[in-house]
Motif scaffolding. Sequence first.
Motif, mmCIF file in Angstrom:
data_model
loop_
_atom_site.group_PDB
_atom_site.id
_atom_site.type_symbol
_atom_site.label_atom_id
_atom_site.label_comp_id
_atom_site.label_asym_id
_atom_site.label_seq_id
_atom_site.Cartn_x
_atom_site.Cartn_y
_atom_site.Cartn_z
ATOM 1 N N LYS A 96 0.841 -1.204 0.000
ATOM 2 C CA LYS A 96 0.000 0.000 0.000
ATOM 3 C C LYS A 96 0.877 1.255 0.000
ATOM 4 O O LYS A 96 1.962 1.263 0.579
ATOM 5 C CB LYS A 96 -0.883 0.038 1.241
ATOM 6 N N ILE A 97 0.367 2.313 -0.638
ATOM 7 C CA ILE A 97 1.012 3.630 -0.634
ATOM 8 C C ILE A 97 -0.048 4.621 -0.156
ATOM 9 O O ILE A 97 -0.731 5.247 -0.957
ATOM 10 C CB ILE A 97 1.520 4.032 -2.039
ATOM 11 N N GLU A 166 5.714 14.402 -13.624
ATOM 12 C CA GLU A 166 4.942 13.439 -12.830
ATOM 13 C C GLU A 166 5.910 12.592 -12.018
ATOM 14 O O GLU A 166 7.055 12.380 -12.416
ATOM 15 C CB GLU A 166 4.120 12.540 -13.745
ATOM 16 N N LEU A 168 6.272 8.857 -10.408
ATOM 17 C CA LEU A 168 5.788 7.483 -10.370
ATOM 18 C C LEU A 168 6.455 6.779 -9.200
ATOM 19 O O LEU A 168 7.681 6.701 -9.137
ATOM 20 C CB LEU A 168 6.106 6.756 -11.675
ATOM 21 N N GLN A 170 6.765 3.213 -7.173
ATOM 22 C CA GLN A 170 6.553 1.782 -7.370
ATOM 23 C C GLN A 170 7.060 1.047 -6.134
ATOM 24 O O GLN A 170 8.246 1.132 -5.804
ATOM 25 C CB GLN A 170 7.301 1.328 -8.622
ATOM 26 N N THR A 179 2.888 -2.352 -6.502
ATOM 27 C CA THR A 179 1.868 -1.311 -6.528
ATOM 28 C C THR A 179 2.511 -0.067 -7.119
ATOM 29 O O THR A 179 3.592 0.331 -6.705
ATOM 30 C CB THR A 179 1.338 -1.010 -5.109
ATOM 31 N N ARG A 180 1.827 0.528 -8.105
ATOM 32 C CA ARG A 180 2.325 1.743 -8.754
ATOM 33 C C ARG A 180 1.298 2.851 -8.593
ATOM 34 O O ARG A 180 0.107 2.611 -8.750
ATOM 35 C CB ARG A 180 2.546 1.505 -10.246
ATOM 36 N N LYS A 181 1.789 4.053 -8.292
ATOM 37 C CA LYS A 181 0.921 5.225 -8.239
ATOM 38 C C LYS A 181 1.625 6.374 -8.940
ATOM 39 O O LYS A 181 2.820 6.583 -8.744
ATOM 40 C CB LYS A 181 0.592 5.623 -6.799
ATOM 41 N N TYR A 183 1.671 10.485 -9.627
ATOM 42 C CA TYR A 183 1.266 11.758 -9.029
ATOM 43 C C TYR A 183 1.745 12.913 -9.905
ATOM 44 O O TYR A 183 2.822 12.832 -10.495
ATOM 45 C CB TYR A 183 1.890 11.939 -7.638
#
Length: 193
Positions: A96-97, A166, A168, A170, A179-181, A183
């Motif tokens: 989780k992030i 941006e 990224l 990971q 999990t990748r997000k 922003y």
Amino acid sequence: MNVELNGLIEGFSGLNGNVVFRTLKDGRVIMAKRPRKYDKTEHQRKTGNRMVQAYRIAEDIIANDPARVAVYEVYAAKKSRSVKQAIAMDILSKPKIPSIKWMVYNGLKPGDLLGIEAFDDHQVVSVNVSILDNGTSLETGEALQQDFSVEYMYELQTAGIPATAEVLVQVTDYAGNVTRKLYQADSIPLFIA
């Protein structure tokens, strides 16, 4: 409700008509109505298939990777689970992030510090950060864990990063889940002490 058993059903397990009997390790017998049969939804079928696959992978790890089994034995003992359950649950659970924030921010310049909160039910192996401009990588590196906590820090190295860049993030766990997000760099909140 606790019921004393007579000798007829002591140690009995199985199905008798619409009643299911199950003997627990401590010798108690549980009786229940037979569960209803129903058609599973697509989501239930997918979840069941994922669980079967996770347990098959766990069995393979137990049979072929004693080093990983040793790591999971410690985790399983803490969680009162079998090693197979611990491995399967880790496979099914992604890291989780929950948050990301600028700890030091001077307009995307070298030395700016990005704080990332990342955790997993078992163990986070790596937290990688990439700074992107229109999909092109300007910088990539690993965030460093802070004093065995769930906080990781990444320090920008590159000059001239545009405000439209941006970020990224990971995160990879011990089971290999990622999990990748993504922003928008200028919308990441600032840390306020």
